[in-house]
Motif scaffolding. Structure first.
Motif, PDB file in Angstrom:
ATOM      1  N   GLY A   1     -42.497 -34.175  -3.218  1.00  0.00           N
ATOM      2  CA  GLY A   1     -42.410 -34.753  -1.870  1.00  0.00           C
ATOM      3  C   GLY A   1     -41.042 -34.511  -1.236  1.00  0.00           C
ATOM      4  O   GLY A   1     -40.126 -34.014  -1.893  1.00  0.00           O
ATOM      5  N   LYS A   2     -40.944 -34.896   0.036  1.00  0.00           N
ATOM      6  CA  LYS A   2     -39.720 -34.603   0.801  1.00  0.00           C
ATOM      7  C   LYS A   2     -38.469 -35.269   0.236  1.00  0.00           C
ATOM      8  O   LYS A   2     -37.396 -34.655   0.204  1.00  0.00           O
ATOM      9  CB  LYS A   2     -39.904 -35.031   2.263  1.00  0.00           C
ATOM     10  N   ASP A   3     -38.605 -36.531  -0.195  1.00  0.00           N
ATOM     11  CA  ASP A   3     -37.426 -37.292  -0.596  1.00  0.00           C
ATOM     12  C   ASP A   3     -36.823 -36.757  -1.899  1.00  0.00           C
ATOM     13  O   ASP A   3     -35.618 -36.515  -1.971  1.00  0.00           O
ATOM     14  CB  ASP A   3     -37.772 -38.778  -0.754  1.00  0.00           C
ATOM     15  N   SER A   4     -37.673 -36.592  -2.902  1.00  0.00           N
ATOM     16  CA  SER A   4     -37.118 -36.202  -4.197  1.00  0.00           C
ATOM     17  C   SER A   4     -36.610 -34.758  -4.178  1.00  0.00           C
ATOM     18  O   SER A   4     -35.568 -34.467  -4.773  1.00  0.00           O
ATOM     19  CB  SER A   4     -38.148 -36.406  -5.308  1.00  0.00           C
ATOM     20  N   LEU A   5     -37.313 -33.867  -3.480  1.00  0.00           N
ATOM     21  CA  LEU A   5     -36.820 -32.486  -3.417  1.00  0.00           C
ATOM     22  C   LEU A   5     -35.518 -32.428  -2.616  1.00  0.00           C
ATOM     23  O   LEU A   5     -34.581 -31.716  -2.979  1.00  0.00           O
ATOM     24  CB  LEU A   5     -37.871 -31.548  -2.807  1.00  0.00           C
ATOM     25  N   ALA A   6     -35.454 -33.200  -1.522  1.00  0.00           N
ATOM     26  CA  ALA A   6     -34.210 -33.227  -0.734  1.00  0.00           C
ATOM     27  C   ALA A   6     -33.076 -33.799  -1.579  1.00  0.00           C
ATOM     28  O   ALA A   6     -31.946 -33.288  -1.536  1.00  0.00           O
ATOM     29  CB  ALA A   6     -34.412 -34.051   0.533  1.00  0.00           C
ATOM     30  N   LEU A   7     -33.363 -34.834  -2.357  1.00  0.00           N
ATOM     31  CA  LEU A   7     -32.319 -35.416  -3.215  1.00  0.00           C
ATOM     32  C   LEU A   7     -31.783 -34.376  -4.191  1.00  0.00           C
ATOM     33  O   LEU A   7     -30.573 -34.231  -4.364  1.00  0.00           O
ATOM     34  CB  LEU A   7     -32.879 -36.625  -3.987  1.00  0.00           C
ATOM     35  N   TRP A   8     -32.684 -33.670  -4.823  1.00  0.00           N
ATOM     36  CA  TRP A   8     -32.265 -32.659  -5.809  1.00  0.00           C
ATOM     37  C   TRP A   8     -31.413 -31.583  -5.118  1.00  0.00           C
ATOM     38  O   TRP A   8     -30.369 -31.178  -5.634  1.00  0.00           O
ATOM     39  CB  TRP A   8     -33.520 -32.049  -6.448  1.00  0.00           C
ATOM     40  N   GLU A   9     -31.870 -31.163  -3.952  1.00  0.00           N
ATOM     41  CA  GLU A   9     -31.134 -30.140  -3.191  1.00  0.00           C
ATOM     42  C   GLU A   9     -29.734 -30.641  -2.845  1.00  0.00           C
ATOM     43  O   GLU A   9     -28.744 -29.908  -2.968  1.00  0.00           O
ATOM     44  CB  GLU A   9     -31.934 -29.808  -1.917  1.00  0.00           C
ATOM     45  N   ILE A  10     -29.630 -31.894  -2.434  1.00  0.00           N
ATOM     46  CA  ILE A  10     -28.338 -32.460  -2.021  1.00  0.00           C
ATOM     47  C   ILE A  10     -27.392 -32.589  -3.229  1.00  0.00           C
ATOM     48  O   ILE A  10     -26.218 -32.227  -3.151  1.00  0.00           O
ATOM     49  CB  ILE A  10     -28.544 -33.832  -1.334  1.00  0.00           C
ATOM     50  N   LEU A  11     -27.928 -33.086  -4.355  1.00  0.00           N
ATOM     51  CA  LEU A  11     -27.077 -33.242  -5.544  1.00  0.00           C
ATOM     52  C   LEU A  11     -26.560 -31.889  -6.007  1.00  0.00           C
ATOM     53  O   LEU A  11     -25.392 -31.741  -6.384  1.00  0.00           O
ATOM     54  CB  LEU A  11     -27.842 -33.945  -6.678  1.00  0.00           C
ATOM     55  N   HIS A  12     -27.433 -30.902  -5.960  1.00  0.00           N
ATOM     56  CA  HIS A  12     -27.039 -29.541  -6.322  1.00  0.00           C
ATOM     57  C   HIS A  12     -25.962 -29.035  -5.351  1.00  0.00           C
ATOM     58  O   HIS A  12     -24.943 -28.484  -5.754  1.00  0.00           O
ATOM     59  CB  HIS A  12     -28.293 -28.658  -6.265  1.00  0.00           C
ATOM     60  N   ARG A  13     -26.170 -29.287  -4.071  1.00  0.00           N
ATOM     61  CA  ARG A  13     -25.225 -28.873  -3.034  1.00  0.00           C
ATOM     62  C   ARG A  13     -23.866 -29.543  -3.227  1.00  0.00           C
ATOM     63  O   ARG A  13     -22.822 -28.950  -2.978  1.00  0.00           O
ATOM     64  CB  ARG A  13     -25.813 -29.241  -1.655  1.00  0.00           C
ATOM     65  N   LEU A  14     -23.893 -30.811  -3.661  1.00  0.00           N
ATOM     66  CA  LEU A  14     -22.646 -31.558  -3.851  1.00  0.00           C
ATOM     67  C   LEU A  14     -21.955 -31.210  -5.177  1.00  0.00           C
ATOM     68  O   LEU A  14     -20.874 -31.708  -5.468  1.00  0.00           O
ATOM     69  CB  LEU A  14     -22.910 -33.069  -3.800  1.00  0.00           C
ATOM     70  N   GLY A  15     -22.617 -30.395  -5.986  1.00  0.00           N
ATOM     71  CA  GLY A  15     -21.986 -29.921  -7.217  1.00  0.00           C
ATOM     72  C   GLY A  15     -22.212 -30.813  -8.430  1.00  0.00           C
ATOM     73  O   GLY A  15     -21.499 -30.687  -9.426  1.00  0.00           O
ATOM     74  N   TYR A  16     -23.199 -31.712  -8.352  1.00  0.00           N
ATOM     75  CA  TYR A  16     -23.492 -32.548  -9.515  1.00  0.00           C
ATOM     76  C   TYR A  16     -24.365 -31.785 -10.512  1.00  0.00           C
ATOM     77  O   TYR A  16     -25.083 -30.859 -10.135  1.00  0.00           O
ATOM     78  CB  TYR A  16     -24.200 -33.836  -9.078  1.00  0.00           C
TER      79      TYR A  16
END
Lengths: 63, 313
Positions: free
Chosen positions: B57-72
């Motif tokens: 879904g939108k929320d969990s995929l966006a979360l993963w994308e954001i964490l990856h983007r932030l370098g976590y």
């Protein structure tokens, strides 16, 4: 006229009003959708134009 | 409407923040804010391994994308629930999740509930008293157990879920209507780890659901648009609609409801944790903490599957 499409539902409203007013006429809360015009997301203050189709993406998921 | 940052054309208006932003500024703003919330609530550090529960879904995929983007250090966990509902719901959400991970070179763990328990979620629901009406409670039980098991088995410090503010406000609304003290005490951006249970965090808990959909769309994340067939008409959806009607008349009411709750929680308005914390024992079947005297709910469910198989059901 302007067509608003939300999932399988289609609504027709007069052009020249804001998107917010059009949503209100259709009984759709602006908080529950994202509006797309020709692939671009638009805000609720946009004036809708004759002949166009606005796609509404439902944003609420349950469970 | 103009973007408050650059004066360009805004694509999203967030009345609760008196903020309109263009596409580029919105795509920068949301991850920045997420990073702020991760630090503000001390969710996790850069040295920790995070397991993101992804549903497609939108929320969990966006979360993963954001964490990856932030370098976590964030890997994904997808649980295949075996829900078809006439729209191939599980297989399509798995396909989209795998496609997302492959396109970004991210590590994705996939657990098939049927392989783990012998039954799909709808079948488990039919076997269990819990599933007489809807399979949602069985689904929640299995997901919580399996997410925790995988986090523990694979050595992840933290389990992150994509709950947004609408999710949190709806749960809070429901628990307030019934004054469910124990649930109110457990709700928050971080649920600390206890022996046998990983820390759980919700980095998106201050973003409206609409903002997460906008982020996913603007970022070009392909997510499953169809709802889980079993979630249609759910109580949480009803609460979200009620809250959105209030939000429309009083912009910011959802955010204030949630933040005021967190403040009240912090100031000790509710009971102290030790007053209502049930005593937990390790389950003799799986080792996870349970308040039950014997097997935990998940292991009892598996027992039921085993006995139904023996009985030829």
């Amino acid at each position: 006229m302007v067509k608003l499409v939300l999932r399988k539902d289609e609504f027709e409203v007069r052009h020249g009003m804001t998107l917010e007013a059009a949503l209100k006429k259709c009984g759709i809360l602006p908080e529950s959708v994202v509006a797309i015009r020709e692939g671009e997301m638009i805000t609720e203050d946009e004036i809708i134009k004759d002949g166009e189709t606005i796609r509404l993406v439902a944003v609420i998921s349950g469970g | 409407m103009k973007c408050r940052k650059c004066g360009g054309k805004a694509v999203i208006n967030m009345p609760q923040h008196h903020l309109g932003l263009c596409k580029d500024d919105y795509l920068a703003w949301l991850p920045e804010q997420t990073g702020r919330f991760i630090e503000k609530y001390a969710m996790f550090g850069r040295e920790e391994k995070v397991l993101v529960a992804v549903s497609g879904g939108k929320d969990s995929l966006a979360l993963w994308e954001i964490l990856h983007r932030l370098g976590y250090q964030a890997d994904g966990l997808y649980l295949c629930l075996g829900i078809d509902g006439g729209i191939a719901y599980s297989s399509e959400s798995q396909r989209l999740t795998e496609q997302f991970a492959a396109a970004r070179g991210l590590q994705l763990h996939i657990v098939n509930v049927e392989a783990e328990t012998g039954r799909t979620i709808p079948e488990l629901a039919r076997l269990s008293l819990r599933g007489r009406s809807k399979p949602c409670s069985v689904c929640g039980l299995v997901k919580r157990h399996e997410m925790n098991r995988v986090a523990r088995d694979l050595g992840y410090n933290v389990l992150a879920t994509g709950h947004n503010l609408d999710d949190e406000a709806a749960v809070l609304f429901g628990n307030t209507l019934t004054w469910s003290r124990e649930y109110l005490l457990r709700q928050g951006p971080v649920l600390p780890a206890i022996p046998g249970l990983a820390r759980k965090v919700k980095p998106l808990c201050r973003f409206y659901e609409r903002e997460m959909a906008a982020y996913a769309l603007l970022r070009g994340i392909e997510y499953i648009y169809e709802e889980c067939p079993h979630a249609l008409g759910s109580t949480s959806t009803y609460y979200k609609e009620v809250l959105n009607r209030m939000e429309h008349e009083r912009p910011g009411v959802k955010l204030r409801f949630y933040l005021a709750f967190l403040d009240a929680h912090k100031s000790g308005l509710f009971a102290r944790q030790e007053d209502v914390q049930p005593s937990l024992n390790p389950c003799p079947g799986c080792g996870q903490p349970t308040s039950a005297p014997g097997l935990c709910s998940f292991c009892r469910l598996k027992e039921k599957v085993r006995s139904s198989g023996e009985a030829g059901l």
